[in-house]
Design a protein around this motif. Sequence first.
Motif, PDB file in Angstrom:
ATOM      1  N   GLY A   1      39.039  42.605  39.494  1.00  0.00           N
ATOM      2  CA  GLY A   1      37.783  42.693  38.927  1.00  0.00           C
ATOM      3  C   GLY A   1      36.705  41.202  38.983  1.00  0.00           C
ATOM      4  O   GLY A   1      35.605  41.998  39.125  1.00  0.00           O
ATOM      5  N   THR A  46      43.034  46.788  32.508  1.00  0.00           N
ATOM      6  CA  THR A  46      41.985  48.253  32.916  1.00  0.00           C
ATOM      7  C   THR A  46      42.155  49.631  32.204  1.00  0.00           C
ATOM      8  O   THR A  46      40.592  49.519  32.050  1.00  0.00           O
ATOM      9  CB  THR A  46      42.546  47.942  35.023  1.00  0.00           C
ATOM     10  OG1 THR A  46      43.481  49.314  34.530  1.00  0.00           O
ATOM     11  CG2 THR A  46      42.632  46.904  35.265  1.00  0.00           C
ATOM     12  N   ASN A 106      34.592  45.359  40.224  1.00  0.00           N
ATOM     13  CA  ASN A 106      35.295  47.082  40.057  1.00  0.00           C
ATOM     14  C   ASN A 106      36.630  46.798  39.576  1.00  0.00           C
ATOM     15  O   ASN A 106      37.382  45.781  40.573  1.00  0.00           O
ATOM     16  CB  ASN A 106      34.539  47.630  41.264  1.00  0.00           C
ATOM     17  CG  ASN A 106      34.991  47.819  42.718  1.00  0.00           C
ATOM     18  OD1 ASN A 106      35.818  47.227  42.892  1.00  0.00           O
ATOM     19  ND2 ASN A 106      33.730  47.605  43.391  1.00  0.00           N
ATOM     20  N   GLU A 161      35.914  41.902  42.920  1.00  0.00           N
ATOM     21  CA  GLU A 161      35.007  43.004  43.285  1.00  0.00           C
ATOM     22  C   GLU A 161      34.356  43.496  42.281  1.00  0.00           C
ATOM     23  O   GLU A 161      33.528  44.122  42.825  1.00  0.00           O
ATOM     24  CB  GLU A 161      35.917  44.156  43.351  1.00  0.00           C
ATOM     25  CG  GLU A 161      37.421  43.341  44.852  1.00  0.00           C
ATOM     26  CD  GLU A 161      36.547  42.401  45.858  1.00  0.00           C
ATOM     27  OE1 GLU A 161      35.478  43.977  46.378  1.00  0.00           O
ATOM     28  OE2 GLU A 161      37.722  42.332  46.566  1.00  0.00           O
ATOM     29  N   LEU A 197      36.753  45.932  30.715  1.00  0.00           N
ATOM     30  CA  LEU A 197      35.568  46.804  30.200  1.00  0.00           C
ATOM     31  C   LEU A 197      34.587  46.567  29.420  1.00  0.00           C
ATOM     32  O   LEU A 197      34.034  46.985  28.395  1.00  0.00           O
ATOM     33  CB  LEU A 197      35.510  48.250  30.613  1.00  0.00           C
ATOM     34  CG  LEU A 197      35.703  49.196  31.669  1.00  0.00           C
ATOM     35  CD1 LEU A 197      34.682  49.453  32.571  1.00  0.00           C
ATOM     36  CD2 LEU A 197      36.933  48.491  32.381  1.00  0.00           C
ATOM     37  N   THR A 214      37.897  54.280  41.463  1.00  0.00           N
ATOM     38  CA  THR A 214      37.410  53.111  41.341  1.00  0.00           C
ATOM     39  C   THR A 214      36.097  52.607  40.812  1.00  0.00           C
ATOM     40  O   THR A 214      35.258  53.761  40.352  1.00  0.00           O
ATOM     41  CB  THR A 214      36.591  52.351  42.632  1.00  0.00           C
ATOM     42  OG1 THR A 214      36.792  52.196  43.976  1.00  0.00           O
ATOM     43  CG2 THR A 214      35.622  51.145  42.754  1.00  0.00           C
ATOM     44  N   VAL A 215      36.576  52.203  39.367  1.00  0.00           N
ATOM     45  CA  VAL A 215      35.929  52.282  38.306  1.00  0.00           C
ATOM     46  C   VAL A 215      34.999  50.808  38.609  1.00  0.00           C
ATOM     47  O   VAL A 215      35.574  50.106  38.207  1.00  0.00           O
ATOM     48  CB  VAL A 215      36.725  52.565  36.206  1.00  0.00           C
ATOM     49  CG1 VAL A 215      35.594  52.182  35.591  1.00  0.00           C
ATOM     50  CG2 VAL A 215      38.097  53.176  36.840  1.00  0.00           C
ATOM     51  N   PRO A 216      33.680  50.790  37.883  1.00  0.00           N
ATOM     52  CA  PRO A 216      32.684  49.653  37.995  1.00  0.00           C
ATOM     53  C   PRO A 216      32.572  49.207  36.880  1.00  0.00           C
ATOM     54  O   PRO A 216      33.219  49.944  35.364  1.00  0.00           O
ATOM     55  CB  PRO A 216      30.724  50.575  38.534  1.00  0.00           C
ATOM     56  CG  PRO A 216      31.286  51.961  37.972  1.00  0.00           C
ATOM     57  CD  PRO A 216      32.713  51.990  38.484  1.00  0.00           C
ATOM     58  N   LEU A 217      32.597  47.533  36.548  1.00  0.00           N
ATOM     59  CA  LEU A 217      32.342  46.915  35.679  1.00  0.00           C
ATOM     60  C   LEU A 217      31.523  46.815  34.601  1.00  0.00           C
ATOM     61  O   LEU A 217      29.901  47.038  36.000  1.00  0.00           O
ATOM     62  CB  LEU A 217      33.284  45.420  35.652  1.00  0.00           C
ATOM     63  CG  LEU A 217      34.815  45.529  36.525  1.00  0.00           C
ATOM     64  CD1 LEU A 217      35.338  43.736  36.778  1.00  0.00           C
ATOM     65  CD2 LEU A 217      35.447  46.365  35.279  1.00  0.00           C
ATOM     66  N   HIS A 252      28.145  44.494  33.812  1.00  0.00           N
ATOM     67  CA  HIS A 252      27.068  44.149  34.245  1.00  0.00           C
ATOM     68  C   HIS A 252      26.067  43.454  33.036  1.00  0.00           C
ATOM     69  O   HIS A 252      25.438  44.691  32.035  1.00  0.00           O
ATOM     70  CB  HIS A 252      25.707  44.526  34.687  1.00  0.00           C
ATOM     71  CG  HIS A 252      24.737  44.002  35.911  1.00  0.00           C
ATOM     72  ND1 HIS A 252      25.187  42.418  36.591  1.00  0.00           N
ATOM     73  CD2 HIS A 252      23.759  42.860  35.409  1.00  0.00           C
ATOM     74  CE1 HIS A 252      24.403  41.223  36.452  1.00  0.00           C
ATOM     75  NE2 HIS A 252      23.051  42.396  36.123  1.00  0.00           N
ATOM     76  N   THR A 284      40.372  49.873  40.208  1.00  0.00           N
ATOM     77  CA  THR A 284      40.593  50.593  40.376  1.00  0.00           C
ATOM     78  C   THR A 284      42.320  51.005  39.359  1.00  0.00           C
ATOM     79  O   THR A 284      43.006  50.511  39.295  1.00  0.00           O
ATOM     80  CB  THR A 284      41.669  50.360  42.385  1.00  0.00           C
ATOM     81  OG1 THR A 284      40.952  50.364  42.755  1.00  0.00           O
ATOM     82  CG2 THR A 284      42.177  51.798  42.503  1.00  0.00           C
TER      83      THR A 284
END
Length: 321
Positions: free
Chosen positions: A126, A83, A131, A129, A103, A138-141, A143, A133
């Motif tokens: 990931g 992560t 995203n 969701e 990421l 919370t860290v968005p992945l 797209h 943690t």
Amino acid sequence: MSQSSFMLNSKIAEVIKNINKVIVGKEDAVILSMVALLAKGHVLLEDVPGVGKTMLVRTLAKSMNCEFRRIQFTPDLLPSDVTGVSIYNPKTTEFEFRPGPILGNIVLADEINRTSPKTQSSLLEGMEEANITVDGRTVPLKHPFFVMATQNPIEYEGTYPLPEAQLDRFLLKLKMGYPSYQEEMEMLARSSGTHPIDSLDPVMTLEELAQAQESVREVYVDRTIEQYIVLLTSATREHPDVYLGVSPRGSMALMKAAKAYAYIYDRDYIVPDDVQYVARFVLPHRLIMTSEANFEGKTAEEVIEELIEATRVPVQRNVSE
């Protein structure tokens, strides 16, 4: 109705043709990988070493100009290695987040069954969701986000097999298999000089991929097709060789995969053939067989084939030209 009677979507055909410049004789695996990507799902690729699993993922990423990341899972890998981690910066007196390999757009999780369940969970969070943690935030992945995880079926020492609840997170489970004699000869010929992946150019942009994913969501599903999907999955719960059948999440996964498969063949509606074809890759890994069936050598794949043969196919919807 055979799928050969349909033409491939022109843009998807370009991507598949591009991948086939590197990957020899594995068109089914290529198309099914595209199914998972377009359906915003993920793939578990179980096969012996050296059959091109890693090369398939790299070629897929390069063909669509996606950021490719690779995670080599080992027994001592930590969740933060997947992560990312927050590191204290003495100049700013603040913690700075250093993103991990998750990421990326297309992530190869190599030998996922060689790491601990805790580290596996950091990847699976990931996948589920979109995203992660890290240190309570919370860290968005990115797209699009697509994971292709590999595992070796013949190595069991020092491995942590994925529990059934985690296997359910993968849209498809695939096998590539060994190439034929002619395919292996072709591979040697292509690799005698510069590797073909080195000269591969992207044929699809991230924006076009995102647009294709949205188009897949709009593919029409007739009520009779929905009934067929539910009949097929609910039949797994009543089969005598099955201890635990497909969950409602599996029904939704089957519909998503069938939508993507129809889109690949340039249709905006699903036909029963779509459901039947993708069911062979969406459903088996979601079944838990009885101990008696395992003792007799009965496989989940055989059960799904039986149910496809036995389950009534709905009347095909008439589509006006």
